[in-house]
Design a protein around this motif. Sequence first.
Motif, PDB file in Angstrom:
ATOM      1  N   VAL A   1       2.448   2.359  -3.663  1.00 13.13           N
ATOM      2  CA  VAL A   1       1.266   2.404  -4.878  1.00 13.13           C
ATOM      3  C   VAL A   1       0.848   3.742  -5.291  1.00 13.13           C
ATOM      4  O   VAL A   1       0.922   4.594  -4.406  1.00 13.13           O
ATOM      5  CB  VAL A   1      -0.390   1.980  -4.412  1.00 13.13           C
TER       6      VAL A   1
ATOM      7  N   THR B   1      -3.160   5.395  -9.418  1.00 13.74           N
ATOM      8  CA  THR B   1      -3.847   3.894  -9.045  1.00 13.74           C
ATOM      9  C   THR B   1      -4.737   4.264  -7.807  1.00 13.74           C
ATOM     10  O   THR B   1      -5.664   3.576  -7.807  1.00 13.74           O
ATOM     11  CB  THR B   1      -2.901   2.955  -8.825  1.00 13.74           C
ATOM     12  N   LYS B   2      -4.075   4.988  -6.753  1.00 16.23           N
ATOM     13  CA  LYS B   2      -4.680   4.980  -5.398  1.00 16.23           C
ATOM     14  C   LYS B   2      -6.142   5.832  -5.552  1.00 16.23           C
ATOM     15  O   LYS B   2      -7.064   5.438  -4.958  1.00 16.23           O
ATOM     16  CB  LYS B   2      -4.127   5.958  -4.635  1.00 16.23           C
TER      17      LYS B   2
ATOM     18  N   ASP C   1      -3.061  -3.071   0.069  1.00 20.21           N
ATOM     19  CA  ASP C   1      -1.820  -3.560  -0.984  1.00 20.21           C
ATOM     20  C   ASP C   1      -2.785  -3.755  -2.337  1.00 20.21           C
ATOM     21  O   ASP C   1      -3.873  -4.324  -2.372  1.00 20.21           O
ATOM     22  CB  ASP C   1      -1.382  -4.851  -0.390  1.00 20.21           C
ATOM     23  N   LEU C   2      -1.902  -3.576  -3.246  1.00 18.52           N
ATOM     24  CA  LEU C   2      -2.733  -3.900  -4.624  1.00 18.52           C
ATOM     25  C   LEU C   2      -2.013  -5.120  -5.219  1.00 18.52           C
ATOM     26  O   LEU C   2      -0.774  -5.322  -5.368  1.00 18.52           O
ATOM     27  CB  LEU C   2      -2.052  -2.767  -5.569  1.00 18.52           C
ATOM     28  N   ARG C   3      -2.947  -6.195  -5.596  1.00 17.68           N
ATOM     29  CA  ARG C   3      -2.526  -7.544  -6.149  1.00 17.68           C
ATOM     30  C   ARG C   3      -2.948  -7.300  -7.626  1.00 17.68           C
ATOM     31  O   ARG C   3      -4.125  -6.902  -8.263  1.00 17.68           O
ATOM     32  CB  ARG C   3      -3.441  -8.646  -5.553  1.00 17.68           C
ATOM     33  N   VAL C   4      -1.692  -7.375  -8.443  1.00 15.70           N
ATOM     34  CA  VAL C   4      -1.920  -7.193  -9.885  1.00 15.70           C
ATOM     35  C   VAL C   4      -1.702  -8.726 -10.289  1.00 15.70           C
ATOM     36  O   VAL C   4      -0.592  -9.000 -10.097  1.00 15.70           O
ATOM     37  CB  VAL C   4      -0.778  -6.312 -10.167  1.00 15.70           C
TER      38      VAL C   4
ATOM     39  N   VAL D   1      -8.065   2.406  -6.161  1.00 13.30           N
ATOM     40  CA  VAL D   1      -7.707   1.382  -5.107  1.00 13.30           C
ATOM     41  C   VAL D   1      -7.265   2.246  -4.011  1.00 13.30           C
ATOM     42  O   VAL D   1      -5.878   2.302  -3.786  1.00 13.30           O
ATOM     43  CB  VAL D   1      -6.787   0.454  -5.621  1.00 13.30           C
TER      44      VAL D   1
ATOM     45  N   GLU E   1       0.585  -1.206   0.023  1.00 19.75           N
ATOM     46  CA  GLU E   1       0.106   0.176  -0.018  1.00 19.75           C
ATOM     47  C   GLU E   1       0.871   1.135  -0.073  1.00 19.75           C
ATOM     48  O   GLU E   1       0.488   2.339  -0.716  1.00 19.75           O
ATOM     49  CB  GLU E   1      -0.908  -0.191   1.188  1.00 19.75           C
TER      50      GLU E   1
END
Length: 89
Positions: free
Chosen positions: A41, A45-46, A53-56, A49, A38
């Motif tokens: 990021v 993108t924030k 955490d950002l799952r890509v 989202v 997080e």
Amino acid sequence: MTFGAAVEALKAGARVCRAGWNGKGMWLCYMPPVVIPEGIVNGRTKTFVPTGDLRVGGYFVMWTADGTWQPGWLASQTDMLATDWQVLP
């Protein structure tokens, strides 16, 4: 080589292209799945989202003839049936 062989090369970290593509300097690479913490990021993108955490998921990227990094490349039927795929150095 075949499309299947090209996909395996991409998954192994290679760049690939087709001899039959019209654009000069075009190629593909594979960006494997990643979790971006997080705290790192990016702001763009924030906006969409905002927390966590950002799952890509993994995806293919094309480097286009005009020098654009284009995520989300999808193979055409012609690409899938072609046998002119090449691994780039």
